[in-house]
Every structure is written in C-alpha cells, then in structure tokens.
Design a protein around this motif. Structure first.
Motif, mmCIF file in Angstrom:
data_model
loop_
_atom_site.group_PDB
_atom_site.id
_atom_site.type_symbol
_atom_site.label_atom_id
_atom_site.label_comp_id
_atom_site.label_asym_id
_atom_site.label_seq_id
_atom_site.Cartn_x
_atom_site.Cartn_y
_atom_site.Cartn_z
ATOM 1 N N LYS A 118 1.068 -1.338 -0.052
ATOM 2 C CA LYS A 118 -0.121 -0.019 -0.176
ATOM 3 C C LYS A 118 0.849 0.907 0.071
ATOM 4 O O LYS A 118 2.540 1.031 0.183
ATOM 5 C CB LYS A 118 -0.857 0.317 1.446
ATOM 6 N N PRO A 119 0.376 2.473 -0.736
ATOM 7 C CA PRO A 119 1.430 3.452 0.020
ATOM 8 C C PRO A 119 1.371 3.398 1.233
ATOM 9 O O PRO A 119 0.506 3.674 1.978
ATOM 10 C CB PRO A 119 0.156 5.038 -0.807
ATOM 11 N N ILE A 120 2.782 4.228 1.107
ATOM 12 C CA ILE A 120 3.634 4.991 2.773
ATOM 13 C C ILE A 120 2.871 6.143 2.534
ATOM 14 O O ILE A 120 3.908 6.997 2.487
ATOM 15 C CB ILE A 120 5.065 4.641 2.652
ATOM 16 N N PRO A 121 2.403 5.799 3.944
ATOM 17 C CA PRO A 121 2.144 7.743 4.489
ATOM 18 C C PRO A 121 2.929 8.792 4.585
ATOM 19 O O PRO A 121 4.252 8.238 5.755
ATOM 20 C CB PRO A 121 0.955 7.570 5.108
ATOM 21 N N ASN A 122 3.282 10.005 4.164
ATOM 22 C CA ASN A 122 3.926 10.425 4.286
ATOM 23 C C ASN A 122 6.286 9.936 5.002
ATOM 24 O O ASN A 122 6.290 9.805 6.297
ATOM 25 C CB ASN A 122 4.213 11.597 6.312
ATOM 26 N N LEU A 123 6.345 9.227 3.808
ATOM 27 C CA LEU A 123 8.031 8.043 3.957
ATOM 28 C C LEU A 123 8.455 9.544 3.984
ATOM 29 O O LEU A 123 9.629 9.142 5.146
ATOM 30 C CB LEU A 123 7.962 7.624 2.258
ATOM 31 N N PRO A 124 9.525 10.638 4.006
ATOM 32 C CA PRO A 124 9.694 11.474 4.064
ATOM 33 C C PRO A 124 10.249 11.378 5.654
ATOM 34 O O PRO A 124 11.076 11.459 5.812
ATOM 35 C CB PRO A 124 9.773 12.691 3.641
ATOM 36 N N GLY A 125 8.961 11.544 6.178
ATOM 37 C CA GLY A 125 9.105 12.573 7.566
ATOM 38 C C GLY A 125 9.303 10.708 8.208
ATOM 39 O O GLY A 125 10.045 10.324 9.425
ATOM 40 N N LEU A 126 8.475 9.789 8.223
ATOM 41 C CA LEU A 126 8.930 8.937 8.562
ATOM 42 C C LEU A 126 10.656 8.332 8.537
ATOM 43 O O LEU A 126 11.525 7.757 9.729
ATOM 44 C CB LEU A 126 8.238 7.315 8.269
ATOM 45 N N LEU A 127 11.389 8.290 7.560
ATOM 46 C CA LEU A 127 12.309 7.981 7.250
ATOM 47 C C LEU A 127 13.495 9.195 8.644
ATOM 48 O O LEU A 127 14.222 8.734 8.934
ATOM 49 C CB LEU A 127 12.774 8.695 5.478
ATOM 50 N N ASP A 128 12.939 10.367 7.824
ATOM 51 C CA ASP A 128 13.721 11.165 9.061
ATOM 52 C C ASP A 128 13.087 11.370 10.281
ATOM 53 O O ASP A 128 14.553 11.104 11.439
ATOM 54 C CB ASP A 128 13.158 12.411 9.683
ATOM 55 N N ARG A 129 12.639 10.694 11.114
ATOM 56 C CA ARG A 129 12.385 9.647 12.902
ATOM 57 C C ARG A 129 12.786 8.569 12.787
ATOM 58 O O ARG A 129 13.113 8.566 14.151
ATOM 59 C CB ARG A 129 10.447 9.778 12.499
ATOM 60 N N ALA A 130 13.512 8.179 12.247
ATOM 61 C CA ALA A 130 13.893 7.239 11.685
ATOM 62 C C ALA A 130 15.655 6.890 12.495
ATOM 63 O O ALA A 130 16.028 6.581 13.466
ATOM 64 C CB ALA A 130 13.937 5.897 10.903
ATOM 65 N N ILE A 131 15.952 8.600 11.186
ATOM 66 C CA ILE A 131 17.447 8.879 11.358
ATOM 67 C C ILE A 131 17.518 9.028 13.045
ATOM 68 O O ILE A 131 18.408 9.118 13.549
ATOM 69 C CB ILE A 131 17.467 9.565 11.108
ATOM 70 N N ASP A 132 16.255 9.944 13.345
ATOM 71 C CA ASP A 132 16.787 10.527 14.826
ATOM 72 C C ASP A 132 16.384 9.293 16.099
ATOM 73 O O ASP A 132 16.583 9.497 17.351
ATOM 74 C CB ASP A 132 15.283 11.681 14.978
ATOM 75 N N ASN A 133 16.273 8.406 15.487
ATOM 76 C CA ASN A 133 15.911 7.180 16.575
ATOM 77 C C ASN A 133 17.232 6.836 16.616
ATOM 78 O O ASN A 133 17.308 5.481 17.322
ATOM 79 C CB ASN A 133 14.307 6.976 16.439
ATOM 80 N N GLY A 134 17.973 6.599 15.204
ATOM 81 C CA GLY A 134 19.396 6.230 15.219
ATOM 82 C C GLY A 134 18.665 4.720 15.040
ATOM 83 O O GLY A 134 19.349 3.626 15.310
ATOM 84 N N ILE A 135 17.946 4.885 14.201
ATOM 85 C CA ILE A 135 16.886 3.269 13.219
ATOM 86 C C ILE A 135 18.991 3.435 11.829
ATOM 87 O O ILE A 135 18.811 4.372 11.001
ATOM 88 C CB ILE A 135 16.357 3.633 12.468
ATOM 89 N N PHE A 136 19.145 1.874 11.309
ATOM 90 C CA PHE A 136 20.332 1.824 10.893
ATOM 91 C C PHE A 136 19.753 2.024 9.137
ATOM 92 O O PHE A 136 20.361 2.205 8.652
ATOM 93 C CB PHE A 136 21.036 0.579 11.193
ATOM 94 N N GLY A 137 18.270 1.116 9.364
ATOM 95 C CA GLY A 137 17.993 0.319 8.114
ATOM 96 C C GLY A 137 16.358 0.856 8.028
ATOM 97 O O GLY A 137 15.963 0.258 9.156
ATOM 98 N N THR A 138 16.045 0.183 6.846
ATOM 99 C CA THR A 138 14.521 -0.186 6.997
ATOM 100 C C THR A 138 14.084 -1.472 6.495
ATOM 101 O O THR A 138 15.038 -2.106 5.543
ATOM 102 C CB THR A 138 13.105 0.917 6.598
ATOM 103 N N LYS A 139 12.283 -1.889 6.226
ATOM 104 C CA LYS A 139 12.313 -2.967 5.535
ATOM 105 C C LYS A 139 10.853 -3.310 5.347
ATOM 106 O O LYS A 139 10.525 -2.023 6.161
ATOM 107 C CB LYS A 139 11.792 -3.983 6.957
ATOM 108 N N MET A 140 10.810 -3.201 3.794
ATOM 109 C CA MET A 140 9.442 -3.054 3.837
ATOM 110 C C MET A 140 8.884 -4.643 2.650
ATOM 111 O O MET A 140 9.710 -4.896 2.474
ATOM 112 C CB MET A 140 9.758 -2.210 2.988
ATOM 113 N N ARG A 141 7.759 -4.924 3.335
ATOM 114 C CA ARG A 141 7.446 -6.428 2.468
ATOM 115 C C ARG A 141 6.451 -6.369 1.974
ATOM 116 O O ARG A 141 5.833 -5.925 1.110
ATOM 117 C CB ARG A 141 6.994 -7.043 3.501
#
Length: 294
Positions: A118-141
C-alpha cells in the motif's frame, strides 16, 4: 551512517530478529504467545500487550548482540521505551543489536499473482523519525503467489522505495516473500532471482541494500545475490515453515542468514516462568544462529 553498525551487519555472525508484527499480524502473534483476543479491547491495549512481549524477549539474557546482530522493529515499538531508554537506543547501546524499522503500511489486494505494498503515508517524515531514533535501515514487504506481471510490479515498486530510503542515508531491506504453498514456487523463485540481479546491477556503486527472501526450493539459488557487491546481506524469512524445517533449509543456503519472525517466537508463552522463557529463547536463538553460520 554508523560504520560500526555497518560492519556488524556486513560480517557479523548470527541473524536478524524480526519483531515487527503490525496491526494485521499482531493478534495472531499474541494468540501464539498465550494472550487471547478478549485480553484487550482496543488497538492501544493490543499494542501494549505486544510491547510487553517484545520487551520480555529483548531484555532476556538470551537475547544478545553476539547472536542477534540486528532487530527489525514496528514503528510503535520504535516510539516506545525499553528499560527506560528509547527502543532503538536500548537495542544498540545495551544489547549490541543493530536496529531496523518496518516502514511499509501493509499489502494491497492480490492482483496478477502478487500483492504490492500500500502507499506509505509521509515516507520522508517516517525516514526522518527513523534517523532521529538511531535506526540503521528499513524493511518493506511484498508478497508473491505466482510468477508473472504482478511479480515484476512488486520488484519495481520495492526498488523505487529502496531508492528513497538510500537517498535518506538508510539501508533498505527489500523483502519479497513467495508463498511457500504456491504451485509454481520454484518457477517464481527462478524468475525473482533474475529480476533482482537486474535491479541490483543498476544501483550506484556506493549503494548497499539488503534482501529478505523466502527460503528457496533450489539450494543456493540466491548465491549470486549473496556475492553481489551492492548487496550487504541476504536474509531468509521463515514464511510459515516450522523452525526446524526453516533451520534445515537455511543451513543448505550458504551465506544467507535468518530473519525469522514466527519461527523465532515458536514455543514462547506468557505463562512461562522467567527461567523457562529464557531457556526456550536461548535454545531457539542458538539453533537459528547455527543455521545461519553456513
């Protein structure tokens, strides 16, 4: 990008734990854990229960970065705390396990033998939050039942999202699951391998991605991807196989490591004492880590 985390993911011995059950799969995971549907009445209470389960797993002495080199989180888990620290911070700085984030919003209806994301709502914002939280990478299925046009659409969509993740400075895990009950599973796997090689060949020389795939019927089918310079690691999903069968299949596929979800939780229940819970989790982690070492 954290170079220590990058090196751990690239060459670390062990596997990546998938603790990223989301809204649709959470009730089933809780049932297997011994928490019935009537134990909660709202989504908020459901996610409280699953966070308690995940916290118990992650804080167990058996869960250690020496064997669990990475952990995939659901967004709700990323937003919470474990041991008084943000979840991703606890994973890396206490446990030594590299944190990843599930970013997809679930699957669309099946079409042409496949299910797109499905479309990912506000992907840029989610990626920014991930970086702020110290996330290394993402996963999508994504999910494939039969080879065909749907499969190609899945691959194209996955790599389109992966490019956005790479542009943000994170490492994407491209997860494309093939139904283990598909009547054309082997054929689908052969075609998927070809399509994936085409796409990874297009990546810039400095880009690294990860792949998460169903354990194939043909041993070492994905070896060219394991050895590809743009592929940081190839992970295997358990896909409905029992842990024993998943371990056996994984051990026959050299260079691939596990990223199990259901098979990781197999045998764990809320009713177990701390000692029994830790013992079962240790046996599970040991068996998955061993199968990932070939």
């Amino acid at each position: 990008m954290n170079t220590e985390q990058l090196e751990k993911v690239r060459v670390g011995a062990g596997f990546v734990a998938a603790l990223d059950q989301s809204g649709g799969s959470t009730p089933q995971a809780l049932r297997r854990y011994g928490i019935p549907d009537d134990a909660y009445s709202t989504d908020a209470e459901m996610f409280d229960r699953v966070h308690e389960m995940r916290t118990r797993i992650i804080t167990s002495p058996s869960f250690d970065g020496g064997r669990v080199i990475g952990t995939i989180l659901f967004e709700d888990t990323m937003n919470r705390q474990i041991g008084g620290r943000p979840s991703a911070d606890y994973l890396w700085n206490v446990k030594g396990s590299v944190p990843f984030l599930k970013i997809d919003a679930g699957l669309s209806a099946s079409a042409d033998g496949a299910q797109l994301m499905k479309p990912i709502p506000n992907l840029p914002g989610l990626l920014d939050r991930a970086i702020d939280n110290g996330i290394f990478g993402t996963k999508m299925r994504s999910f494939i039942t039969l080879p065909g046009r749907g499969m190609q659409a899945v691959v194209e969509q996955q790599f389109s999202v992966a490019q956005q993740v790479l542009a943000a400075g994170l490492v994407p895990i491209v997860e494309i699951e093939i139904d283990i009950h598909s009547t054309r599973k082997s054929e689908a796997e052969d075609l998927l391998q070809e399509s994936l090689l085409v796409e990874v060949d297009k990546l810039d020389a400095n880009h690294r991605i990860m792949l998460k795939l169903t354990l194939p019927d043909t041993d070492n089918l994905y070896r060219p991807l394991v050895e590809h310079p743009n592929v940081l690691r190839v992970l295997a999903l358990s896909g409905g196989y029992s842990r024993d069968e998943a371990d056996e299949r994984l051990a026959r596929n050299n260079g691939i490591i596990a990223s199990f979800s259901r098979a990781l939780l197999e045998g764990l229940t809320v009713q177990q004492s701390s000692e029994d819970f830790d013992r079962m989790l240790n046996e599970t982690i040991a068996s998955i880590a061993e199968a990932s070492s070939t």
